[in-house]
Design an enzyme around this catalytic site. Sequence first.
Site, PDB file in Angstrom:
ATOM      1  CB  ALA A  88      -0.920   0.001   1.216  1.00  0.00           C
ATOM      2  CB  ALA A 154       3.649   1.262   4.537  1.00  0.00           C
ATOM      3  CB  CYS A 155       4.951   0.682  -0.808  1.00  0.00           C
ATOM      4  SG  CYS A 155       6.178   0.870  -2.107  1.00  0.00           S
ATOM      5  CG  PHE A 156       7.340   4.949   0.572  1.00  0.00           C
ATOM      6  CD1 PHE A 156       8.447   5.514  -0.036  1.00  0.00           C
ATOM      7  CD2 PHE A 156       6.130   4.991  -0.093  1.00  0.00           C
ATOM      8  CE1 PHE A 156       8.357   6.126  -1.270  1.00  0.00           C
ATOM      9  CE2 PHE A 156       6.024   5.603  -1.333  1.00  0.00           C
ATOM     10  CZ  PHE A 156       7.139   6.167  -1.928  1.00  0.00           C
ATOM     11  CE  LYS A 170      10.281   1.702  -1.708  1.00  0.00           C
ATOM     12  NZ  LYS A 170       9.622   0.400  -1.455  1.00  0.00           N
TER      13      LYS A 170
END
Length: 298
Positions: A88, A154-156, A170
């Site tokens: 996400a 979470a993607c980050f 990132k």
Amino acid sequence: MAKKVETGSGVWRLLINPPLNGYLNMALDELLLEEAKRGMRPPTLRFYQWEGDWISYGYFQTPRRAFNVEAAREAAVSSVRRITGGRAVLHSEDLTYSLAAGDAQKEGLGSSLKETYRQIARALTSGFTRLGLPVAFSLRQERAAPSPSAGLAACFLTLSDYEISADGKKLVGSAQRREGSAFLQHGSIPLTARNRELAERVLARSAEAASPGNGLSNFRSRYATVEEAAGREVSIETLTAALQEGFSGVFGVEFEEERLSSSQWAKAEDLAEKYSSNAWNERKPREAKAGFSAAVPE
């Protein structure tokens, strides 16, 4: 009958869209992939923003496993499921890029998910360095261990191979979908840190994960924004121009900016109905088809 175009001509298409809702944004990316697959256009680089705050979550995720549904509802954050994999992402004060091509290898973009990912990372890195950002590739052996918090998706919060970081944090969260030789890759580039507190609330999957000491400080320690990396404000226009130059320089191509036709907008609006439906957004993940990948390179 749609007319095919010659690829490998050294001229790619450029689209710069105004902020749109998440359903239309995802519909347009899918439309560009479909047109590329059918040979209707050369590689197309698109830059866009989101109208309001949105969460996009991966093809293999469900809402409750991707983010905190209740917190998102309370914060008036909308959500949409992508056709790409990954985790996400909160889209709020970010710039999103997408690149769609019908024959990745012919265009110098690689014949595998990871190679295409690497080539696009080269172009993004070139663009960032034009702005003076101290960026680097992430490689598996260099990555920090993942956060022990099981309540975060979470993607980050994680770096995958060939993702871009600034000072070890990132900077870009990307995902890709491949269908045969065609692919779509898109990614989010946070501009400011003003949405970080919101990200902490809506991307925690439970109240327990959102409590102090359970890893949400990772949002501050694990991802950077363009303004943090640059040490100054960077406008959307400046960032877009630098990234375009990065792609042009790395791939040796020129860009021809175009506007979507009325028929393309109509197709995208029809396709957006899928992205706004519960049938799409609530469906359970399924296994990928043979020759199809919907993930970031882990």
